[in-house]
Design an enzyme around this catalytic site. Structure first.
Site, PDB file in Angstrom:
ATOM      1  N   GLU A  38      -3.759  -8.102  -8.073  1.00  0.00           N
ATOM      2  CA  GLU A  38      -3.400  -8.485  -9.435  1.00  0.00           C
ATOM      3  C   GLU A  38      -2.823  -9.890  -9.391  1.00  0.00           C
ATOM      4  OE1 GLU A  38      -2.182  -3.963 -10.828  1.00  0.00           O
ATOM      5  OE2 GLU A  38      -1.126  -5.698 -11.669  1.00  0.00           O
TER       6      GLU A  38
ATOM      7  N   LYS B  34       0.338   4.578  -4.884  1.00  0.00           N
ATOM      8  CA  LYS B  34      -0.531   5.762  -5.087  1.00  0.00           C
ATOM      9  C   LYS B  34      -1.506   5.925  -3.941  1.00  0.00           C
ATOM     10  CE  LYS B  34      -4.338   4.267  -8.117  1.00  0.00           C
ATOM     11  NZ  LYS B  34      -5.494   4.481  -7.256  1.00  0.00           N
TER      12      LYS B  34
ATOM     13  N   CYS C 245      -1.414   0.113  -7.067  1.00  0.00           N
ATOM     14  CA  CYS C 245      -2.296   0.504  -5.955  1.00  0.00           C
ATOM     15  C   CYS C 245      -1.556   1.041  -4.731  1.00  0.00           C
ATOM     16  CB  CYS C 245      -3.148  -0.694  -5.540  1.00  0.00           C
ATOM     17  SG  CYS C 245      -4.254  -1.236  -6.835  1.00  0.00           S
TER      18      CYS C 245
ATOM     19  N   LEU D 147       4.602 -11.035   4.896  1.00  0.00           N
ATOM     20  CA  LEU D 147       5.797 -10.815   5.735  1.00  0.00           C
ATOM     21  C   LEU D 147       7.074 -11.155   4.975  1.00  0.00           C
ATOM     22  CD1 LEU D 147       4.766 -12.204   9.265  1.00  0.00           C
ATOM     23  CD2 LEU D 147       5.108  -9.806   8.616  1.00  0.00           C
TER      24      LEU D 147
ATOM     25  N   PHE E 133     -10.972  -5.145  -3.136  1.00  0.00           N
ATOM     26  CA  PHE E 133      -9.708  -5.511  -2.478  1.00  0.00           C
ATOM     27  C   PHE E 133      -8.950  -6.551  -3.290  1.00  0.00           C
ATOM     28  CE2 PHE E 133     -10.760  -3.063   1.171  1.00  0.00           C
ATOM     29  CZ  PHE E 133     -12.147  -3.160   1.299  1.00  0.00           C
TER      30      PHE E 133
ATOM     31  N   ARG F 210       3.852  -1.198 -13.538  1.00  0.00           N
ATOM     32  CA  ARG F 210       3.587   0.090 -12.896  1.00  0.00           C
ATOM     33  C   ARG F 210       4.195   0.140 -11.492  1.00  0.00           C
ATOM     34  NH1 ARG F 210      -2.789   0.640 -13.859  1.00  0.00           N
ATOM     35  NH2 ARG F 210      -2.644  -1.652 -13.654  1.00  0.00           N
TER      36      ARG F 210
ATOM     37  N   LYS G  88       5.512  -7.721  -9.130  1.00  0.00           N
ATOM     38  CA  LYS G  88       5.431  -8.961  -8.344  1.00  0.00           C
ATOM     39  C   LYS G  88       5.215 -10.093  -9.319  1.00  0.00           C
ATOM     40  CE  LYS G  88       0.478  -9.040  -7.513  1.00  0.00           C
ATOM     41  NZ  LYS G  88      -0.615  -9.213  -6.531  1.00  0.00           N
TER      42      LYS G  88
ATOM     43  N   ASP H  37     -16.285   1.323 -21.999  1.00  0.00           N
ATOM     44  CA  ASP H  37     -14.948   1.913 -21.876  1.00  0.00           C
ATOM     45  C   ASP H  37     -14.724   2.802 -23.090  1.00  0.00           C
ATOM     46  OD1 ASP H  37     -12.175   0.851 -20.158  1.00  0.00           O
ATOM     47  OD2 ASP H  37     -11.946   2.171 -21.886  1.00  0.00           O
TER      48      ASP H  37
HETATM   49  C1  UDX Z   1      -2.818  -4.622  -3.506  1.00  0.00           C
HETATM   50  C2  UDX Z   1      -3.662  -5.139  -2.325  1.00  0.00           C
HETATM   51  O1  UDX Z   1      -3.115  -6.370  -1.889  1.00  0.00           O
HETATM   52  C3  UDX Z   1      -5.099  -5.361  -2.793  1.00  0.00           C
HETATM   53  O2  UDX Z   1      -5.903  -5.788  -1.694  1.00  0.00           O
HETATM   54  C4  UDX Z   1      -5.668  -4.060  -3.340  1.00  0.00           C
HETATM   55  O3  UDX Z   1      -6.950  -4.232  -3.804  1.00  0.00           O
HETATM   56  C5  UDX Z   1      -4.775  -3.563  -4.450  1.00  0.00           C
HETATM   57  O4  UDX Z   1      -3.434  -3.429  -4.016  1.00  0.00           O
HETATM   58  P1  UDX Z   1      -1.647  -5.674  -5.631  1.00  0.00           P
HETATM   59  O5  UDX Z   1      -1.369  -4.305  -6.127  1.00  0.00           O
HETATM   60  O6  UDX Z   1      -2.060  -6.716  -6.594  1.00  0.00           O
HETATM   61  O7  UDX Z   1      -2.783  -5.618  -4.482  1.00  0.00           O
HETATM   62  O8  UDX Z   1      -0.294  -6.128  -4.932  1.00  0.00           O
HETATM   63  P2  UDX Z   1       0.095  -7.058  -3.697  1.00  0.00           P
HETATM   64  O9  UDX Z   1      -0.030  -8.489  -4.031  1.00  0.00           O
HETATM   65  O10 UDX Z   1      -0.593  -6.591  -2.514  1.00  0.00           O
HETATM   66  O11 UDX Z   1       1.659  -6.688  -3.607  1.00  0.00           O
HETATM   67  C6  UDX Z   1       2.039  -5.338  -3.440  1.00  0.00           C
HETATM   68  C7  UDX Z   1       3.549  -5.227  -3.382  1.00  0.00           C
HETATM   69  O12 UDX Z   1       4.039  -5.781  -2.165  1.00  0.00           O
HETATM   70  C8  UDX Z   1       4.260  -5.966  -4.513  1.00  0.00           C
HETATM   71  O13 UDX Z   1       5.345  -5.192  -4.965  1.00  0.00           O
HETATM   72  C9  UDX Z   1       4.736  -7.251  -3.829  1.00  0.00           C
HETATM   73  O14 UDX Z   1       5.869  -7.793  -4.426  1.00  0.00           O
HETATM   74  C10 UDX Z   1       5.061  -6.736  -2.428  1.00  0.00           C
HETATM   75  N1  UDX Z   1       5.000  -7.776  -1.388  1.00  0.00           N
HETATM   76  C11 UDX Z   1       3.814  -8.389  -1.117  1.00  0.00           C
HETATM   77  C12 UDX Z   1       6.176  -8.090  -0.681  1.00  0.00           C
HETATM   78  O15 UDX Z   1       7.239  -7.529  -0.923  1.00  0.00           O
HETATM   79  N2  UDX Z   1       6.095  -9.048   0.308  1.00  0.00           N
HETATM   80  C13 UDX Z   1       4.934  -9.698   0.615  1.00  0.00           C
HETATM   81  O16 UDX Z   1       4.951 -10.537   1.516  1.00  0.00           O
HETATM   82  C14 UDX Z   1       3.752  -9.358  -0.126  1.00  0.00           C
END
Ligand code: UDX
Length: 444
Positions: A160, A268, A265, A255, A157, A337, A330, A33
């Site tokens: 976080e 963007k 992710c 849901l 996939f 971000r 979350k 890095d």
């Molecule tokens: C996401 C994808 O899940 C992952 O597979 C990919 O590799 C990267 O992007 P992440 O960014 O960690 O992962 O977030 P994720 O857990 O998917 O949540 C995304 C957003 O959706 C968050 O703001 C979360 O609060 C919201 N969310 C998720 C809801 O509002 N309700 C849900 O039931 C699930």
């Protein structure tokens, strides 16, 4: 299983998790890095991100000698130390941020390819694990200008907050390459997981990543729009999603209504996919609506707060103090971000509200220091301290600890006993017994 010499370029969420996990699987891994301070910290096992199990894996990897950290990509490819042998597989885990037009910026990826292209031994496999639009592997191949180095798309996939678990227990492995040799080398690295492996061409593998993230975003925008309709019709979103979720074609996951979807992710990737579709002459109205619904969801939450505090959708929030519970995008991460919580905070601030916020994963910025992401919120180090003088408490991130707060004593500190729970996390009966009026999503 063959133990491979692996180089991982880039140590963000994807790179560090990939490097540490592959070392744990028995491979010899060199991570590179450009961030010298970060490399210094990683060399002593200090991991900056909140990821369960990652710091342990990094320490174990360093202790076993199978995981090393270097500053430049060329050293990682050449094998870091004299005689340790060049990398057989090189993972590109580089940032692909949004450019001003919303397209994925491939500058970092292409720069590294230029740096290492002459350093790769014949037969080395170059793997792109960065989220990058369809055609990126083809562009890397062109830039490389070599036919003795296969280029593979192997999207990640991981989520976080559960990155290590997601890497070690994948739902599937996707490998996109136009040569069987390249595909075999990469899928063999994951063979022990026994997960379904999709072997396809590079373009299709690249599309899998975007298609998956955009589908998840669409599912969330759908449930948020459904929650709004439930409020108008007197239905209960929790029961509705349970009811539809038993259909195995829908599933119970993903849901939960909320203040919108965010993070590093989904936003963007959804926009990048829309831009790619537009360039291809595809309207993709469904994706456009998915993004528009998400933007509107934050406004809808602000309207709900306005209604809860002033009794009218057009009431003024000027000078109104609000206590915010949760700032990260979350629960389970310290990542701010594209956080929907901060998106809502920005709208509330623009409406003149005064915001005091707490998040278990967000430190109070040092006095005088400005953290642009937190510019709209006065951050405190204790959830109770968001309450004094607040006309409402607004829950924005679903940290489980908020359920266990002492709501009876909070009721004594706020100026009005109003809670807006944008994650439907809290126990309404407990809050009502403490004298609070509770406003949530998708239920009357
Ligand atoms: C996401 C994808 O899940 C992952 O597979 C990919 O590799 C990267 O992007 P992440 O960014 O960690 O992962 O977030 P994720 O857990 O998917 O949540 C995304 C957003 O959706 C968050 O703001 C979360 O609060 C919201 N969310 C998720 C809801 O509002 N309700 C849900 O039931 C699930």
């Amino acid at each position: 299983m063959f133990e491979r010499r692996i180089a991982v370029i880039g140590t963000g969420y994807v790179g560090l998790t990939t490097g540490a996990c592959l070392a744990a699987l028995g491979h010899t891994v060199v991570c590179a890095d450009v961030d010298a301070a970060k490399m210094e910290r990683l060399r002593v096992g200090a991991v900056d991100i909140l990821e369960p199990g990652l710091a342990d894996l990094v320490s174990e990897g360093i202790a076993s000698g199978r995981l090393r950290f270097v500053l430049d990509a060329v050293s990682a490819v050449r094998g870091a130390t004299e005689g340790s042998g060049a990398a057989e597989v090189v993972f590109l885990c580089l940032p692909t941020p949004m450019d001003p037009s919303g397209r994925a910026d491939l500058f970092a990826l292409h720069s590294v390819v230029r740096q290492i292209r002459k350093q790769l031994d014949p037969g080395t496999v170059l793997v792109n694990k960065s989220t990058a639009p369809v055609g990126t592997v083809a562009s890397i191949h062109t830039l490389l200008g070599r036919d003795d180095v296969p280029v593979v798309s192997n999207p990640e996939f991981l989520r976080e907050g559960s990155a290590v678990r997601d890497f070690m227990h994948p739902d599937r492995i996707v490998v996109g390459c136009d040569t069987p040799y390249g595909a075999e080398r990469v899928s063999a690295l994951y063979a022990r997981f026994g997960a379904p492996t999709v072997l396809t061409d590079a373009a299709s593998a690249e599309m899998v990543k975007y298609a998956a993230n955009c589908f998840l975003a669409m599912k969330l925008s759908y449930v948020n729009a459904l929650a709004e309709l439930c409020e108008h019709l007197g239905a209960n979103i929790g029961d509705v999603t349970e009811g539809i979720g038993y259909d195995h074609r829908i599933g119970q996951a993903y849901l939960k209504p909320g203040p919108g979807w965010g993070g590093s992710c989904l936003p963007k990737d959804a926009l990048a996919m829309l831009r790619v579709a537009e360039s291809a002459g595809c309207a993709f109205d469904l994706l456009r609506a998915t993004i528009a619904t998400n933007d509107r969801q934050k406004e809808r939450v602000v309207d709900k707060i306005r209604m809860a505090v002033t009794g009218s959708r057009s009431g003024s929030l000027a000078g109104v103090r609000l206590g915010l519970l949760g700032l990260t995008f979350k629960a389970g991460t310290g990542d701010l971000r594209d956080s929907p919580a901060l998106g809502v905070a920005a709208l509330l601030r623009r409406a003149g509200a005064e915001l005091v916020g707490y998040d278990p994963a967000v430190a109070v910025p040092p006095a005088g220091a400005t953290t642009p992401a937190l510019a709209d919120v006065r951050v405190v180090d204790d959830p109770v301290r968001v309450a004094p003088g607040a006309r409402a408490l607004v829950l924005l991130t679903e940290w489980p600890e908020f359920r266990a707060l002492d709501w009876a004593s909070l009721a004594g500190a706020v100026s009005e006993r109003v809670v807006v729970d944008t994650r439907n996390l809290l126990d309404v009966d407990v809050l009502r017994r403490a004298g609070f009026t509770v406003h949530s999503l998708g239920r009357r």
